[in-house]
Write an enzyme that holds these catalytic residues in place. Structure first.
Site, PDB file in Angstrom:
ATOM      1  CB  CYS A 174       3.985   1.939 -12.518  1.00 35.46           C
ATOM      2  SG  CYS A 174       4.984   1.745 -11.070  1.00 35.46           S
ATOM      3  CG  ASP A 187      -0.034  -0.552  -7.034  1.00 36.14           C
ATOM      4  OD1 ASP A 187       0.013  -0.768  -8.252  1.00 36.14           O
ATOM      5  OD2 ASP A 187       0.366   0.500  -6.509  1.00 36.14           O
ATOM      6  CB  ALA A 212      -0.944  -0.010   1.196  1.00 41.42           C
ATOM      7  CB  ALA A 213       3.928   2.295   1.652  1.00 43.26           C
ATOM      8  N   PRO A 214       3.344   4.375  -0.827  1.00 43.27           N
ATOM      9  CG  PRO A 214       3.790   6.407  -1.894  1.00 43.27           C
ATOM     10  CD  PRO A 214       3.908   4.918  -2.073  1.00 43.27           C
ATOM     11  N   GLY A 215       0.680   5.162  -0.464  1.00 42.28           N
ATOM     12  CA  GLY A 215      -0.717   5.189  -0.056  1.00 42.28           C
ATOM     13  C   GLY A 215      -1.675   6.019  -0.881  1.00 42.28           C
TER      14      GLY A 215
HETATM   15  C1  LIG Z   1       4.332   0.081  -6.298  1.00 43.00           C
HETATM   16  S1  LIG Z   1       4.605   0.387  -4.610  1.00 43.00           S
HETATM   17  C2  LIG Z   1       2.977   0.565  -4.045  1.00 43.00           C
HETATM   18  C3  LIG Z   1       2.376   1.889  -4.329  1.00 43.00           C
HETATM   19  C4  LIG Z   1       1.096   2.108  -3.588  1.00 43.00           C
HETATM   20  N1  LIG Z   1       0.106   1.096  -3.886  1.00 43.00           N
HETATM   21  C5  LIG Z   1       0.503   3.491  -3.866  1.00 43.00           C
HETATM   22  O1  LIG Z   1      -0.398   3.612  -4.685  1.00 43.00           O
HETATM   23  O2  LIG Z   1       0.949   4.457  -3.246  1.00 43.00           O
HETATM   24  C6  LIG Z   1       5.047  -1.162  -3.992  1.00 43.00           C
HETATM   25  C7  LIG Z   1       5.113  -1.270  -2.490  1.00 43.00           C
HETATM   26  O3  LIG Z   1       5.222  -2.651  -2.190  1.00 43.00           O
HETATM   27  C8  LIG Z   1       5.978  -2.792  -1.024  1.00 43.00           C
HETATM   28  N2  LIG Z   1       6.407  -4.196  -0.983  1.00 43.00           N
HETATM   29  C9  LIG Z   1       7.448  -4.772  -1.624  1.00 43.00           C
HETATM   30  N3  LIG Z   1       7.476  -6.092  -1.339  1.00 43.00           N
HETATM   31  C10 LIG Z   1       6.422  -6.349  -0.535  1.00 43.00           C
HETATM   32  C11 LIG Z   1       5.934  -7.510   0.110  1.00 43.00           C
HETATM   33  N4  LIG Z   1       6.524  -8.689  -0.048  1.00 43.00           N
HETATM   34  N5  LIG Z   1       4.860  -7.390   0.910  1.00 43.00           N
HETATM   35  C12 LIG Z   1       4.255  -6.181   1.089  1.00 43.00           C
HETATM   36  N6  LIG Z   1       4.685  -5.058   0.503  1.00 43.00           N
HETATM   37  C13 LIG Z   1       5.744  -5.140  -0.305  1.00 43.00           C
HETATM   38  C14 LIG Z   1       7.055  -1.754  -1.162  1.00 43.00           C
HETATM   39  O4  LIG Z   1       7.577  -1.410   0.098  1.00 43.00           O
HETATM   40  C15 LIG Z   1       6.299  -0.613  -1.825  1.00 43.00           C
HETATM   41  O5  LIG Z   1       5.869   0.289  -0.863  1.00 43.00           O
END
Ligand SMILES: C[S@@+](CC[C@H](N)C(=O)[O-])C[C@H]1O[C@@H](n2cnc3c(N)ncnc32)[C@H](O)[C@@H]1O
Length: 730
Positions: free
Chosen positions: A324, A271, A189-192
């Site tokens: 993306c 995502d 979810a981050a940064p959200g």
């Molecule tokens: C593409 S970004 C997400 C962007 C977010 N959905 C938004 O719209 O702001 C991918 C995120 O996945 C997290 N991530 C990477 N591997 C992960 C895992 N195994 N489990 C949960 N989160 C993960 C990363 O820390 C990163 O914040």
């Protein structure tokens, strides 16, 4: 849900407000936007027809236009949209030129080509609330022509009423079809920015507290606090932030109907982490490091997360998989692999009708997994052994017969040149039955095991005193302590604000076990159930919206004042006594008061407001404005603004941060020109940056409580600011 938003105390503390457009520290101008391997790889994959290649490659090298969406309840958002259209776009953008530089109906404008349009209303975003400006943030910041627009964007971003988000990143929540009763999981979810959209969709336009909730998860602990920051802006009691590896996400237990069971989610957003080459327009440094191995390495992580997501999905539920990245190995290959493994239990949905006017191409059914040296392979048998670590059989496209069943063409691919955006991939899957590797029996066994573990922990706990900071696999968070039925603080608060018995006090919580309770947070019953039944098994980072704050002003009978953040959640439960009706003029008088030491005298307010204030004791109250024009509108479309106020001895105040103050004044059509300083001519005195609080209308200093924001949140606030600034999402 304009109601569920704002408050950026942490950001204020950091002095990071208003930096919506600050140029990223490293200079992107110097980066040469070339990468031979990138071009070779995508030509090999045939991601667009040869005739479009030049347009594609030119587009992906350009800076990204600025996009934003107006957030909030329909009524409040529409009111702001009206301001945007009438006061900013028409006048500011090329005021002396053809007014058709503003296009509200892309495709219908025959006189100007999209290239000539400076402003586009994104046709596929509901209610015309999302806009794309063919100007970079730098263009807006550096040009005097746009100074009012610039000021507007800063202050409305600060107050959380607009959200700067890349256009394509708005797509996944829109196609997830979230409803207020849904249990929603956002796995990465981050940064959200998408979590915010999910929460907005959950709340919809209904003023009731949704029965559903959003669990927003990220593996990165630091980035979880960015989610806390986003959640704080939305002020929803229906969000929980967790910190887990979503590829091995533990089940959540619920006891909502008495006996324990495993939560199955109605909607899941997946995502996933990706190579991010669709974001090269805003993150040009990807040009420097792009290579084919990256995508290959990410495939397995992405597949693992999607697979776990499908396991956690309710039958009939929907999951959105998005990246993306333009790379089919991270996109269609993951979908194809999971569809084959699910053997008919999961299928792709066609959601294009939810995105009217979006230009895209359908998902690919053929691609060539390639090694780092950009050699593509038709079949696994052709892959030299040295690449076997990187390229695996499951990455290969389906056979012709398989492809006919999978319908990968239902996936959506947006390329940068389609409508001047970043690149994006999105697929919506529905789960029709249990997955081949799932069985009811296994779930029940697992659940029993979980229960055993849970009760063992309970027993252990009774034998050792609870530490303030519990540690689960090395994580530390203050505990979530819900009120019980006999909480001694409650009668005091309940009586002062005449709170309806329908508000369940066991949904209120604090974060401190010992000592004086400072802040009281509120969650929905559904969230409470999840927190209580999972706090020992899942790393919970944050939940609850701040609703009551200890107040040290001895003139007030109740020790707790209201907090603006939680006001929208509990307003339906607050009795008439402490709800003060105010007129538009009252609102303007209260909000334009610059001097915290000289708040407006009660006698300056409308007779009705005076009468009400004179009848109540000193202290915290709600100032309620309902727009007269639409008061009797059957659709209840009248603008309603509820602000935390303070009834002093002879005066009254609104307790509103500066940026919110400007926002409300704008909605009321009041003069905000004193905040609208032309920095090219004057040094700003109006405080749109939020760095100082000179113009904020504040409560007596002695009643302000020292709310110590956890360090992590303050840091995360600054970090989100930086990310939003640099527009880096992946
Ligand atoms: C593409 S970004 C997400 C962007 C977010 N959905 C938004 O719209 O702001 C991918 C995120 O996945 C997290 N991530 C990477 N591997 C992960 C895992 N195994 N489990 C949960 N989160 C993960 C990363 O820390 C990163 O914040």
């Amino acid at each position: 849900m304009g109601k569920f938003k704002k408050s950026k105390k942490g950001r204020n503390k950091q002095g990071n407000e208003g930096k919506w457009d600050e140029t990223p520290r490293r200079s992107y101008q110097d980066i040469v936007r070339e990468n031979e391997d990138f071009e070779k790889y995508y030509k090999l994959q045939g991601i667009c027809p040869d005739s479009e290649w030049d347009t594609f490659i030119t587009s992906i090298k350009e800076n990204l236009p600025t996009t934003f969406r107006i957030t909030g309840s329909k009524v409040e958002a529409k009111a702001l949209l009206k301001v945007v259209k009438s006061e900013f776009f028409k006048d500011i953008l090329n005021p002396t030129q053809n007014s058709k530089t503003v296009d509200e109906s892309v495709g219908e404008n025959e006189e100007l080509s999209p290239d000539e349009l400076k402003l586009i209303n994104l046709p596929w975003y509901p209610d015309g609330l999302a806009w794309q400006l063919k100007l970079t943030r730098k263009d807006i910041r550096r040009s005097e022509e746009y100074f009012r627009l610039h000021n507007f964007l800063i202050s409305e971003t600060n107050s959380g009423n607009i959200s700067r988000q890349e256009a394509v990143s708005m797509i996944p929540p829109l196609v997830l079809d979230v409803q207020s009763h849904h249990k929603v999981l956002d796995m990465c979810a981050a940064p959200g920015s998408k979590t915010s959209q999910l929460i907005e969709l959950l709340h919809g336009d209904n003023n009731n507290i949704p029965t559903g909730y959003v669990i927003a998860n990220d593996i990165d602990n630091k980035r979880c606090y960015m989610l806390v920051h986003q959640a704080k802006r939305l002020n929803s009691p229906c969000i929980i932030i967790t910190n887990q590896d979503s590829g091995a996400m533990p089940n959540f237990i619920t006891k909502s109907d008495g006996k324990p069971s495993i939560v199955k989610f109605d909607r899941i957003l997946c995502d996933v982490p990706c190579s991010g080459d669709g974001t090269m327009r805003k993150n040009p440094d990807i040009w420097l490091k792009w290579n084919a191995a990256n995508g290959n390495n990410l495939h397995r992580i992405q597949w693992r997360i999607l697979r776990r997501g499908l396991e956690m999905l309710e039958i009939g539920g929907q999951i959105v998989y998005s990246t993306c990245s333009l790379n089919p190995v991270e996109d269609e290959a993951v979908i194809s692999r999971i569809l084959k493994e699910a053997n008919g239990a999961v299928e792709l949905l066609d959601v294009t009708s939810k995105l009217p006017g979006l230009k895209f191409v359908p998902g690919m059914s053929h691609w060539l997994p390639a090694s780092r040296d950009i050699k593509g392979y038709e079949k696994y048998e052709d892959v030299p052994e040295e690449w076997h670590q990187q390229i695996i059989p499951q990455m290969f496209p389906p056979s012709k017969e398989e492809a006919e069943k999978l319908h990968l063409d239902k996936c959506i691919r947006v390329l940068p040149h389609h409508q001047d955006t970043g690149g994006f991939f999105v697929a919506v899957l529905v789960k029709n039955k249990l997955l081949p590797w799932e069985s009811e029996k296994k779930e029940v066994e697992l659940e029993n095991k979980d229960q055993e573990k849970g009760s063992k922990r309970e027993n252990d706990k009774t034998n050792e005193p609870q530490r303030k900071k519990r540690r689960i696999q090395g994580y530390k968070e203050d505990p979530f302590i819900f009120f019980d039925e006999n909480e001694p603080l409650w009668p005091l608060i309940r009586n002062f604000y005449e709170i309806d018995s329908k508000l369940d006090p066991t949904c209120l919580l604090t974060r401190c076990k010992e000592g004086k309770k400072k802040n009281i947070y509120f969650t929905s019953p559904g969230v409470r159930d999840i927190v209580i039944n999972n706090a020992d098994r899942v790393k919970l980072i944050n939940t609850g919206v701040k609703t009551f704050v200890r107040c040290y002003n001895t003139d007030m009978e109740c020790a707790f004042r209201l907090a603006q953040e939680g006001l929208q959640s509990i307003i339906p439960f607050i009795g008439p006594k402490r709800r003060v009706p105010i007129t538009k003029d009252d609102l303007i008088t209260l909000l334009t008061c610059d001097n915290p030491k000289l708040p407006p005298e009660i006698f300056r307010l409308s007779p009705k407001c005076q009468e009400h204030l004179n009848a109540i004791s000193q202290g915290s109250c709600v100032l309620s404005f309902v727009e007269e024009d639409n008061k009797n509108d059957p659709d209840n479309n009248s603008l309603k603004l509820h602000l935390v106020g303070w009834r002093g001895k002879t005066s009254a105040r609104g307790y509103v941060p500066t940026a919110d103050c400007v926002h409300y004044l704008r909605l009321c059509g009041a003069d905000v020109s004193k905040y609208d300083v032309n920095k090219f001519k004057n040094k700003p005195t109006g405080d749109l940056s939020g760095e100082g609080d000179s113009n904020s209308v504040k409560i007596d200093v002695e009643c302000e409580v020292n709310e110590n924001e956890p360090e992590e949140i303050i840091e995360a606030d600054a970090e989100v600011e930086k990310m939003e600034t640099a527009n880096t999402v992946s």
